[in-house]
Write a protein that holds these residues in place. Structure first.
Motif, PDB file in Angstrom:
ATOM      1  N   ILE A  73      -7.853   1.265  11.609  1.00 30.93           N
ATOM      2  CA  ILE A  73      -6.357   1.068  11.351  1.00 30.93           C
ATOM      3  C   ILE A  73      -6.654   1.150   9.724  1.00 30.93           C
ATOM      4  O   ILE A  73      -5.246   1.449   9.391  1.00 30.93           O
ATOM      5  N   VAL A  74      -7.876   0.573   8.610  1.00 32.22           N
ATOM      6  CA  VAL A  74      -8.181   0.083   7.909  1.00 32.22           C
ATOM      7  C   VAL A  74      -7.826   1.473   7.186  1.00 32.22           C
ATOM      8  O   VAL A  74      -7.028   1.995   5.945  1.00 32.22           O
ATOM      9  N   ASN A  75      -8.585   2.954   7.471  1.00 30.67           N
ATOM     10  CA  ASN A  75      -9.462   3.792   7.148  1.00 30.67           C
ATOM     11  C   ASN A  75      -7.407   4.108   6.985  1.00 30.67           C
ATOM     12  O   ASN A  75      -6.936   5.138   5.979  1.00 30.67           O
ATOM     13  N   LEU A  76      -6.936   4.368   8.078  1.00 23.96           N
ATOM     14  CA  LEU A  76      -5.360   5.351   7.938  1.00 23.96           C
ATOM     15  C   LEU A  76      -4.418   5.424   7.299  1.00 23.96           C
ATOM     16  O   LEU A  76      -4.076   5.694   6.494  1.00 23.96           O
ATOM     17  N   ALA A  77      -4.062   3.789   6.824  1.00 19.93           N
ATOM     18  CA  ALA A  77      -3.300   3.458   6.014  1.00 19.93           C
ATOM     19  C   ALA A  77      -4.160   3.291   5.094  1.00 19.93           C
ATOM     20  O   ALA A  77      -2.668   3.456   4.053  1.00 19.93           O
ATOM     21  N   ARG A  78      -5.331   3.442   4.397  1.00 24.48           N
ATOM     22  CA  ARG A  78      -5.797   3.688   2.729  1.00 24.48           C
ATOM     23  C   ARG A  78      -5.316   5.385   2.713  1.00 24.48           C
ATOM     24  O   ARG A  78      -4.748   5.539   1.760  1.00 24.48           O
ATOM     25  N   ARG A  79      -6.563   6.043   4.021  1.00 31.65           N
ATOM     26  CA  ARG A  79      -6.256   7.662   3.698  1.00 31.65           C
ATOM     27  C   ARG A  79      -4.734   8.133   3.003  1.00 31.65           C
ATOM     28  O   ARG A  79      -4.757   8.985   1.776  1.00 31.65           O
ATOM     29  N   GLU A  80      -4.294   7.383   3.667  1.00 32.70           N
ATOM     30  CA  GLU A  80      -2.187   7.865   3.473  1.00 32.70           C
ATOM     31  C   GLU A  80      -1.503   7.149   3.407  1.00 32.70           C
ATOM     32  O   GLU A  80      -0.213   6.766   2.915  1.00 32.70           O
ATOM     33  N   HIS A  81      -1.687   6.019   2.536  1.00 30.75           N
ATOM     34  CA  HIS A  81      -1.191   5.183   1.712  1.00 30.75           C
ATOM     35  C   HIS A  81      -0.277   4.759   2.000  1.00 30.75           C
ATOM     36  O   HIS A  81       1.618   4.603   2.251  1.00 30.75           O
ATOM     37  N   LEU A  82       0.145   3.676   3.544  1.00 32.25           N
ATOM     38  CA  LEU A  82       1.069   3.737   4.587  1.00 32.25           C
ATOM     39  C   LEU A  82       1.341   2.067   4.217  1.00 32.25           C
ATOM     40  O   LEU A  82       0.591   1.328   3.798  1.00 32.25           O
ATOM     41  N   THR A  83       2.923   1.566   4.029  1.00 32.77           N
ATOM     42  CA  THR A  83       2.861   0.296   4.194  1.00 32.77           C
ATOM     43  C   THR A  83       2.710  -0.014   5.425  1.00 32.77           C
ATOM     44  O   THR A  83       2.431   0.398   6.079  1.00 32.77           O
ATOM     45  N   LEU A  84       3.127  -1.560   5.035  1.00 34.54           N
ATOM     46  CA  LEU A  84       2.665  -2.442   6.805  1.00 34.54           C
ATOM     47  C   LEU A  84       3.913  -1.865   7.998  1.00 34.54           C
ATOM     48  O   LEU A  84       3.047  -1.302   8.400  1.00 34.54           O
ATOM     49  N   ARG A  85       4.931  -1.911   7.319  1.00 32.84           N
ATOM     50  CA  ARG A  85       5.643  -1.071   8.245  1.00 32.84           C
ATOM     51  C   ARG A  85       5.963   0.038   8.721  1.00 32.84           C
ATOM     52  O   ARG A  85       6.043   0.365   9.575  1.00 32.84           O
ATOM     53  N   GLN A  86       5.458   1.227   7.792  1.00 36.81           N
ATOM     54  CA  GLN A  86       4.932   2.126   7.765  1.00 36.81           C
ATOM     55  C   GLN A  86       3.717   2.437   9.260  1.00 36.81           C
ATOM     56  O   GLN A  86       3.797   2.974  10.154  1.00 36.81           O
ATOM     57  N   LEU A  87       2.626   1.678   8.863  1.00 38.48           N
ATOM     58  CA  LEU A  87       1.059   1.769   9.695  1.00 38.48           C
ATOM     59  C   LEU A  87       1.877   1.388  11.467  1.00 38.48           C
ATOM     60  O   LEU A  87       1.217   1.665  12.053  1.00 38.48           O
ATOM     61  N   ILE A  88       2.621  -0.023  10.953  1.00 39.91           N
ATOM     62  CA  ILE A  88       3.315  -0.240  12.737  1.00 39.91           C
ATOM     63  C   ILE A  88       3.805   0.945  13.168  1.00 39.91           C
ATOM     64  O   ILE A  88       3.989   0.541  14.115  1.00 39.91           O
ATOM     65  N   ALA A  89       4.704   2.074  12.980  1.00 38.94           N
ATOM     66  CA  ALA A  89       4.985   2.941  13.335  1.00 38.94           C
ATOM     67  C   ALA A  89       4.313   3.659  13.516  1.00 38.94           C
ATOM     68  O   ALA A  89       4.398   4.807  15.220  1.00 38.94           O
TER      69      ALA A  89
END
Lengths: 433, 433
Positions: free
Chosen positions: B326-342
């Motif tokens: 999850i951490v790698n996904l968020a960082r790789r794609e520069h996701l906000t928390l809202r986007q990560l949740i989606a």
């Protein structure tokens, strides 16, 4: 007992030696019982391999698995599984029974046992079974935890508001925070409250501990009784104990076992009984008596009576009341060990009755009208034929006598037994604002 | 996940809010999967109520109960249930899985989990879950005990000689006498060896402990992978680990999860995905991320990216590898928390793929031919429609490409997976004269 309750039943030609692992066989038996409008089917069980698997079919499918398979292929008959309070975790077991109750639309029952014997204990990290009184203390707490878990969801907790995105009213799902002598369980349970609220609570111990436990918790009681006098005394005593605890005596159903051996004539029934007796291996049976019931008979001559100086029930850590029943039976009728074994072969202490369908119906009526039973646990000596005969020959007689239903009037096991659905105790506690 | 793997699926009009306690619903899903010739159905599970039951259907029927009901109403599809090695007794669980294997004629699988999280621990007398490495050590011993129990009966132990009165060759039923760090179990098991010998052993941990465990014991591995590169690396690494332990790498099947969202057009699929995302409650999802995966996001703004100074996987006692994913996904794609949740709403870390049936088939083929998967765990975002579309639209494409069977060629789950029936290890030990 897939081949029948007589220990030698599996040796008869009709018996399939693989029946104990054949789910279709169990389903057919349950469907047969349902055709007879019986309340329930019931599986004894223990988490151990008892006795010598050489001598009879041993090891069978786990009861909640069997009853689930039966549940989806029947529609009315109750489903009672035995499970041990000494060798299970309440959270897991409460959930499993709630699941069976859901799957069966409210037909689950739990036969609560503490499991005597060291064989089981040694499968769970112990050297020997815990002491009898301690097992019952743990069983009581186990049931308390279980009922709290079953009450941890209110019946109307699911609101299913898709628009607001609220599936369940969280205020109606509550931790139980149980912190007792044997168990610490936070809860809530991970399954909503089931159709019956709880499975019907069944119990079969007849020792002093067992009777006190039954009086407090049981809604149905299986019991082994050899004579009408003893059965009536047990019945009256247990109803009185329940009443003293503030319970409605009608809310605890007392169900003695009976092992019918049905013949076209009395002689025919006796022949079948004799034939079964001759198929018993006495040496194996002696070992079973010593092992299962704690009787010191391993070195006794088969044609001797039991010695006079047997230890009392107090010193028995296993099945206390069954031990006393067997000793009393042998003494009352002056049975040799060989004769005792024959008498026990059919029902291991339960009343064996060989006769015609009318005589079996008479025997049932006598105990029922005589204040000894609310119903019976029918334990055919041979299966499936013994159940087939009971359903097609004895049930119609009982129906003609207005002693038994002709159609199911309920869809749940509680309904069949005339038991109320339990109120949710946690729901009655005020929720902090 | 009865309503579908997307956490908001239950809010769609097609969803029955009582599906999670409706056995007929599960049976229909399994029958649908069987029409698609899929290997198996699979139930995730934990002995606790996770998260807020207000926000989605919570608490479901116990998996071995569900799978038993499915077993007797299907004939080919495999049946994989999750059960915890931290909160069960091996004797009880080994018997239950053997029973399901008997009832299903050899279609049982056990997804072995150690159960992260303190919620479960608090239902079993503990304050917190045991430390990660200890949980895996216990799991390894649990599996060792279980396989010994499944081997405690030889396959040919039942002789059924009615004439001599010998049902079983006692020399072929043997105590296991296990005495280990976590368990002491005498045996033998109280059910004969089942059709598959053992249920198929499945595992889903992808941490270092998890991979080592899988390499040693697992015959099928569920894994969450977001990219082909990562999936191929996982695949290659796990096969290598198994080979280093002397196992045939083909005897461990690697099955990444995929959450297909199938539309008639790419735009239609994307619309369905968007619609589901909009039904997520972000506040609830933040709580879940914090609670289930240990991410320190409870106070984070929804429109911020994850902080840079997150703790490493080493400090996580829960689902270690999922945390890192999850951490790698968020960082790789520069996701906000809202986007990560989606992004996580559909599969909680499993790969979500929205597209047409052809595009879904392409995605599956790419990973399969690209050395990243032996098969897939299909996790439809919405049920039953997502499975219906997969079976009727994607499966035929895979069949046309010769990537998937058109008929079952085996009757057991081992047969579907191409796995051998395990030899009986205890039978190979010489019996003392």
């Amino acid at each position: 007992m897939p081949a029948g309750h007589h220990e030698a039943a599996w040796r008869l030609p009709e018996s399939d030696p693989y029946a104990h692992v054949d789910i279709d066989y169990f389903v057919r038996l349950a469907q047969l019982a349902e055709r007879g409008k019986l309340d329930s089917i019931f599986f004894a069980d223990a988490p151990a391999l008892f006795g010598d698997p050489g001598r009879r079919p041993s090891g069978t499918l786990e009861p909640t698995v069997v009853l689930t398979a039966v549940a989806v292929q029947t529609s009315r008959i109750g489903l009672i599984a035995t499970a041990s309070t000494s060798y299970n975790e309440p959270y897991n077991l409460a959930r499993r029974f709630a699941s069976v109750d859901w799957v069966s639309n409210g037909r689950a029952g739990w036969n609560i046992v503490t499991t005597a014997g060291d064989d089981a204990a040694r499968n769970f990290g112990l050297d020997a079974a815990p002491e009898h009184h301690r097992r019952y203390a743990k069983a009581a707490e186990f049931v308390e935890v279980s009922t709290k878990l079953w009450d941890s969801w209110q019946d109307d907790s699911i609101v299913a508001d898709k628009e607001l995105g609220i599936h369940t009213d969280s205020s109606k799902v509550r931790p139980i925070g149980h912190d007792g002598e044997f168990f610490r369980v936070a809860g809530a349970l991970n399954v909503p409250r089931s159709p019956q609220g709880y499975p019907v609570l069944v119990q079969a111990g007849s020792s002093e501990d067992g009777k006190n436990f039954a009086a407090q918790y049981a809604e149905a009681v299986f019991t082994a009784q050899q004579t009408l006098v003893d059965a009536r005394e047990f019945y009256t005593d247990l109803k009185r104990r329940a009443a003293e605890l503030g319970r409605d005596p009608d809310a605890i159903k007392i169900l003695p076992g009976i092992v019918p051996i049905i013949g076209d004539t009395p002689e025919h029934a006796r022949e079948l009984e004799d034939r079964l007796e001759q198929l018993i291996s006495p040496e194996y049976a002696v070992g079973q008596l010593a092992r299962v019931f704690g009787l010191p008979v391993a070195d006794l001559d088969l044609d001797s009576e039991l010695p006079d100086d047997l230890p009392g029930e107090d010193s028995i850590e296993g099945a206390k009341s069954r031990y006393t029943l067997i000793v009393n039976l042998a003494r009352r009728e002056h049975l040799t060990l060989r004769q005792l074994i024959a008498r026990l072969g059919g029902g291991r202490g339960h009343r064996t009755f060989a006769g015609t369908a009318v005589e079996v119906a008479d025997a049932i009526e006598e105990w029922f009208t005589g204040g000894a039973a609310d119903g019976f646990n029918i334990m055919p000596a041979v299966l499936p034929s013994g159940l087939e005969r009971f359903v097609t020959e004895v049930v119609p007689i009982l129906q003609q006598r207005n002693l038994f239903r002709t159609e199911y009037t309920a869809t749940t096991l509680r309904g069949h037994y005339g038991l109320d659905r339990p109120a949710n105790r946690l729901a009655q506690v005020a929720v902090p604002a």
